[in-house]
Design a protein around this motif. Structure first.
Motif, short mmCIF file in Angstrom:
data_model
loop_
_atom_site.label_atom_id
_atom_site.label_comp_id
_atom_site.label_asym_id
_atom_site.label_seq_id
_atom_site.Cartn_x
_atom_site.Cartn_y
_atom_site.Cartn_z
N ILE A 75 7.23 -4.87 -9.32
CA ILE A 75 6.98 -5.07 -10.74
C ILE A 75 6.00 -6.22 -10.97
CG2 ILE A 75 8.88 -6.69 -11.26
CD1 ILE A 75 7.93 -3.60 -13.34
N VAL A 76 6.08 -7.28 -10.16
CA VAL A 76 5.16 -8.41 -10.33
C VAL A 76 3.74 -8.01 -9.92
CG1 VAL A 76 4.62 -10.77 -9.62
CG2 VAL A 76 6.99 -10.10 -10.02
N GLU A 77 3.65 -7.28 -8.81
CA GLU A 77 2.33 -6.87 -8.32
C GLU A 77 1.62 -5.94 -9.31
OE1 GLU A 77 4.73 -8.14 -4.81
OE2 GLU A 77 5.09 -7.00 -6.64
N VAL A 78 2.35 -4.98 -9.87
CA VAL A 78 1.69 -4.07 -10.81
C VAL A 78 1.42 -4.76 -12.14
CG1 VAL A 78 2.47 -1.94 -9.72
CG2 VAL A 78 3.89 -2.99 -11.47
N PHE A 79 2.24 -5.74 -12.50
CA PHE A 79 1.93 -6.53 -13.70
C PHE A 79 0.65 -7.33 -13.47
CE2 PHE A 79 2.21 -10.36 -16.37
CZ PHE A 79 2.31 -9.75 -17.62
N PHE A 80 0.44 -7.82 -12.26
CA PHE A 80 -0.81 -8.51 -11.93
C PHE A 80 -1.99 -7.58 -12.17
CE2 PHE A 80 -4.16 -9.00 -8.74
CZ PHE A 80 -4.60 -10.28 -9.02
N TRP A 81 -1.88 -6.31 -11.77
CA TRP A 81 -2.95 -5.36 -12.04
C TRP A 81 -3.15 -5.17 -13.54
CZ3 TRP A 81 -1.57 -0.83 -8.18
CH2 TRP A 81 -1.84 -1.24 -6.87
N ALA A 82 -2.06 -4.96 -14.27
CA ALA A 82 -2.16 -4.75 -15.71
C ALA A 82 -2.79 -5.95 -16.39
CB ALA A 82 -0.78 -4.47 -16.29
N ASN A 83 -2.44 -7.14 -15.91
CA ASN A 83 -3.00 -8.37 -16.46
C ASN A 83 -4.48 -8.49 -16.13
OD1 ASN A 83 -3.42 -11.60 -16.22
ND2 ASN A 83 -1.83 -11.12 -17.72
N GLY A 84 -4.88 -7.98 -14.96
CA GLY A 84 -6.29 -7.98 -14.60
C GLY A 84 -7.10 -7.00 -15.44
N VAL A 85 -6.45 -5.94 -15.90
CA VAL A 85 -7.12 -4.95 -16.74
C VAL A 85 -7.34 -5.51 -18.14
CG1 VAL A 85 -6.91 -2.69 -17.84
CG2 VAL A 85 -6.25 -2.98 -15.45
N PHE A 86 -6.30 -6.10 -18.72
CA PHE A 86 -6.42 -6.71 -20.04
C PHE A 86 -5.42 -7.85 -20.16
CE2 PHE A 86 -3.58 -3.25 -20.05
CZ PHE A 86 -4.14 -2.06 -20.46
N ARG A 97 -0.23 -3.69 -21.67
CA ARG A 97 0.16 -4.25 -20.37
C ARG A 97 1.54 -3.78 -19.94
NH1 ARG A 97 -2.51 -8.73 -22.22
NH2 ARG A 97 -0.68 -9.59 -23.24
N ILE A 98 2.47 -3.83 -20.87
CA ILE A 98 3.85 -3.46 -20.55
C ILE A 98 3.94 -1.97 -20.17
CG2 ILE A 98 6.14 -3.15 -21.56
CD1 ILE A 98 5.60 -5.76 -23.16
N MET A 99 3.26 -1.12 -20.93
CA MET A 99 3.31 0.31 -20.63
C MET A 99 2.65 0.62 -19.29
SD MET A 99 2.68 2.21 -24.28
CE MET A 99 3.97 2.25 -25.54
N LEU A 100 1.50 0.03 -19.03
CA LEU A 100 0.81 0.28 -17.77
C LEU A 100 1.66 -0.19 -16.59
CD1 LEU A 100 -1.63 1.17 -16.14
CD2 LEU A 100 -2.68 -1.07 -16.57
N THR A 101 2.31 -1.34 -16.72
CA THR A 101 3.16 -1.86 -15.66
C THR A 101 4.31 -0.91 -15.37
OG1 THR A 101 2.62 -4.14 -16.28
CG2 THR A 101 4.57 -3.81 -14.92
N LYS A 102 4.97 -0.42 -16.41
CA LYS A 102 6.08 0.51 -16.22
C LYS A 102 5.62 1.79 -15.53
CE LYS A 102 9.11 -0.99 -19.99
NZ LYS A 102 9.82 -0.59 -21.24
N ILE A 103 4.49 2.32 -15.97
CA ILE A 103 3.99 3.56 -15.39
C ILE A 103 3.67 3.38 -13.92
CG2 ILE A 103 2.00 5.13 -15.41
CD1 ILE A 103 2.04 4.83 -18.51
N TYR A 104 3.02 2.28 -13.56
CA TYR A 104 2.66 2.07 -12.16
C TYR A 104 3.89 1.79 -11.29
CZ TYR A 104 -2.30 2.40 -11.08
OH TYR A 104 -3.55 2.89 -10.77
N GLN A 105 4.91 1.13 -11.83
CA GLN A 105 6.12 0.93 -11.04
C GLN A 105 6.83 2.27 -10.83
OE1 GLN A 105 7.72 -1.89 -9.37
NE2 GLN A 105 8.61 0.00 -8.61
N LEU A 106 6.85 3.12 -11.83
CA LEU A 106 7.48 4.43 -11.68
C LEU A 106 6.76 5.29 -10.65
CD1 LEU A 106 8.24 5.27 -15.42
CD2 LEU A 106 9.87 4.52 -13.67
N VAL A 107 5.43 5.27 -10.67
CA VAL A 107 4.69 6.09 -9.71
C VAL A 107 4.80 5.50 -8.30
CG1 VAL A 107 2.35 5.10 -9.77
CG2 VAL A 107 2.65 7.57 -9.59
N THR A 108 4.97 4.19 -8.20
CA THR A 108 5.21 3.56 -6.89
C THR A 108 6.54 4.04 -6.32
OG1 THR A 108 3.93 1.59 -7.48
CG2 THR A 108 5.52 1.35 -5.68
#
Length: 513
Positions: free
Chosen positions: A233-244, A253-264
Motif C-alpha cells: 500500500i505504501v509503494e503504490v501510494f508512492f506511485w500515486a503521489n508521483g502521478v499527482f 490518489r486514493i482511488m489509484l492507490t486502491k486499484i493498484y493494490q487490488l491488482v497487485t
C-alpha cells in the motif's frame, strides 16, 4: 507551525511570487523561463499554473531571440517540450555545433550548459539522432568535469548522470533542490519559504491519506485471508503521489492507490497460490462480474472476489452521478490484467519457453499500463479528462504503451536475479537470452535500448494528443516513477524496506523552515 498559520503565510507568499511574473518580451523572456524552471524544481509550479501556461505560450508564440547561451537555449527547449509546445532540434543543436558541424570545443568546458543540454536532450523523439549524439557528448564531458565542480552544480550533475531531470520524481527532486537553491543566481527567499511551506502542508495531507489507506488495507487484508499476498500500500501510494501530489487530487490518489493494490493482490493469486484450474475459474468469474459467480470459485478466493466487487461499487458511489461511466472502464482494464495473468499462468504451468516476442505480448500487459491509465483518470476532474480519454487509455497506445515498456523492462532487469515469485513466467531478459543465445549482460544492454525507445514514445505522446495533454502528462508521471522503483540493482517495489528513507522524507519528516 500550526496548519492554519502555515496556510496563511503560504497565501501571503503566493501573492509575492505571483508578482514576479511579468508581461513577456524579448528582453525578459529568459528571466521568466528561469522563474518557471525554479518553480518546477521546487515543485510549486502547481500553485501558478495559469501564470506559467500564459508565460510559456506567450514566449512560444513570439519571435524569441534572447538565447545567448547553450543553457538558455536548452532551458527553453526543455520547458516547451515538457509542456507539449513544439520546438525543433535545430534551435538547440545550433548552439552546440561549430563551423565544421561538430560539437563545439567551447561547450565542452561549459558544465552548466552541458547539464542543461543533457537534461533537455532526453525529451528526444524517434529519429532525432542529433539529440542522441548530444546526450553522449554531454555525458562524456560532464563525467570529465564532475570532479572539479562546486556545489550546487556538482550535486545536480551527479544526480543527472544517474537519472536525467526529466525522469526524476518531482517531489524527490524538490527535496534535493531546496538545499541547493540558496546558491543559485535566481535565489529568492520568498520562493524558497513558499516551497517549504507548501511541501509541509501537502505532506500533512499525504500522511493523512496514507494512514487512511493503510487502515483500509489492513481491514481488507484480514477480511480476504490471503496471507501470501504482498502488502504494497505504501509503494503504490508512492506511485500515486508521483502521478499527482497536488491537494485537489486527493480523491484521485486514493482511488489509484486502491486499484493498484487490488491488482497487485490479483497478480499474487495467479503467481503464488492458484493452480491453473483455479486461475481459469477466477478469470471466468471476473469476466462475469456478478455476485452469483462467487459460488464457482474455490473457497479461498470467495472473500477476495466479494471484496473486489464491493470496492469498485464504493468507488462508484464516491463519484458524481455524471462521472459514473468511469467505473466500467476501470473494471474492463482490471479484467484485461486478469486475462494477461491467466496467459502468464498457462505459460508457466505448461513449462513453455516463449520467444522474446511471445513473452512481450503477455508481459507488457501484466505490468498494468491500462489499469494504471484508467486508474489515474477515474478520480480526475471532468475539465481535465473528457470521456474519450478513457477510450484512449483502454486502447493502450502512446504514453500507455510507453509505460508498459518502461515498467516491464526496468522491472525485469532489476528482478533478473531475485526470482520474485516461483510461478513467474520467463522474464524478457531470460527470453532474450534463450532466443539469441547471449549472456545476461548482452540481453540487458539490448533491452536498455528498448527502454530508451519507450521514453521517446512517451515524449512523442505530448504532441500526438493535444486535447488529452493533462491525461498524457499524468501517465508519463507514472512512467517517471519506474526508474526509482526498478532502476537500480534492487526492485524496491518488492523489497519495500529499501525505500524506507525516501518514504520518511516524503511523507513523515517535515522540511525545516
Amino acid at each position: 507551525m500550526s496548519e492554519e498559520s502555515m496556510s496563511d503565510r503560504a497565501n501571503q507568499l503566493k501573492k509575492v511570487v505571483a508578482g514576479l511574473f511579468e508581461p513577456c518580451s524579448d528582453n525578459n523572456a529568459v528571466h521568466q523561463l528561469s522563474l518557471v524552471d525554479t518553480l518546477q524544481h521546487l515543485s510549486i509550479d502547481h500553485l501558478f499554473k495559469e501564470q506559467i501556461d500564459a508565460t510559456l505560450h506567450s514566449i512560444h508564440g513570439s519571435r524569441f531571440s534572447s538565447c545567448s547561451s547553450l543553457h538558455e537555449a536548452a532551458l527553453r527547449f526543455r520547458l516547451f517540450r515538457a509542456h507539449g509546445l513544439w520546438v525543433s532540434t535545430d534551435e538547440l543543436i545550433s548552439k552546440c555545433r561549430g563551423d565544421d558541424g561538430s560539437f563545439s570545443v567551447e561547450i565542452a568546458n561549459d558544465p552548466r550548459g552541458l547539464l542543461s543540454l543533457y537534461n533537455a536532450a532526453h525529451l528526444f523523439l524517434n529519429g532525432e539522432v542529433e539529440l542522441e549524439e548530444a546526450i553522449l557528448f554531454a555525458r562524456h564531458h560532464l563525467g570529465l568535469l564532475k570532479g572539479s565542480l562546486k556545489s550546487p552544480l556538482a550535486g545536480q550533475v551527479t544526480r543527472a548522470l544517474k537519472l536525467p531531470l526529466v525522469r526524476t520524481v518531482k517531489r524527490i527532486e524538490a527535496l534535493q533542490y531546496m538545499s541547493e537553491y540558496t546558491d543559485e543566481e535566481t535565489y529568492n527567499p520568498s520562493i524558497l519559504e513558499l516551497a517549504k511551506l507548501d511541501f509541509n502542508l501537502l505532506q500533512r495531507l499525504h500522511l493523512k491519506e496514507l494512514k487512511a489507506l493503510s487502515q483500509w488495507w489492513n481491514d481488507v487484508f484480514q477480511e480476504i485471508e490471503l496471507s501470501f499476498s504482498r502488502d504494497r500500500i505504501v509503494e503504490v501510494f508512492f506511485w500515486a503521489n508521483g502521478v499527482f501530489h497536488e491537494e485537489e487530487y486527493s480523491r484521485a490518489r486514493i482511488m489509484l492507490t486502491k486499484i493498484y493494490q487490488l491488482v497487485t493482490t490479483l497478480d499474487d493469486i495467479y503467481d503464488v497460490r492458484a493452480t491453473l484450474d483455479d486461475s481459469r475459474k477466477l478469470a471466468e468469474a471476473l469476466r462475469r462480474w456478478d455476485i452469483r459467480a462467487v459460488s464457482t470459485l474455490p473457497e479461498y478466493l470467495r472473500k477476495f472476489y466479494l471484496m473486489l466487487l464491493r470496492t469498485f461499487q464504493e468507488m462508484e458511489d464516491e463519484l458524481e452521478l455524471e462521472e459514473g461511466y468511469r467505473v466500467p472502464y476501470n473494471i474492463e482494464a482490471f479484467l484485461l490484467s486478469s486475462d494477461a495473468y491467466l496467459k502468464e499462468a498457462k505459460i508457466f504451468h505448461r513449462n513453455h519457453k516463449p520467444t522474446f516476442e511471445e513473452q512481450l505480448e503477455v508481459s507488457l500487459a501484466t505490468i498494468g499500463g491500462k489499469i494504471g491509465a484508467t486508474g489515474i483518470l477515474i478520480g480526475m476532474s471532468d475539465n481535465e479528462v473528457p470521456r474519450d480519454a478513457f477510450d484512449w487509455a483502454l486502447k493502450g497506445d502512446s504514453s500507455v504503451m510507453a509505460f508498459n515498456r518502461i515498467g516491464r523492462f526496468l522491472n525485469d532487469i532489476a528482478s533478473f536475479n531475485s526470482g520474485k515469485n516461483v510461478k513467474d513466467a520467463a522474464s524478457s531478459v531470460q527470453s532474450y537470452m534463450n532466443e539469441y543465445n547471449v549472456t545476461s549482460e548482452v540481453a540487458i544492454a539490448e533491452i536498455g535500448y528498448l527502454v530508451e525507445d519507450a521514453w521517446k514514445l512517451a515524449n512523442q505522446a505530448l504532441f500526438d494528443h493535444p486535447d488529452l495533454l493533462p491525461a498524457v502528462q499524468r501517465v508519463n508521471n507514472l512512467s517517471v516513477c519506474m526508474p526509482f522503483s526498478y532502476g537500480g540493482e534492487t526492485d524496491v517495489f518488492t523489497s519495500g524496506r529499501d525505500m524506507k528513507n525516501t518514504v520518511e522524507r516524503l511523507f513523515v519528516n517535515p522540511v525545516p523552515i
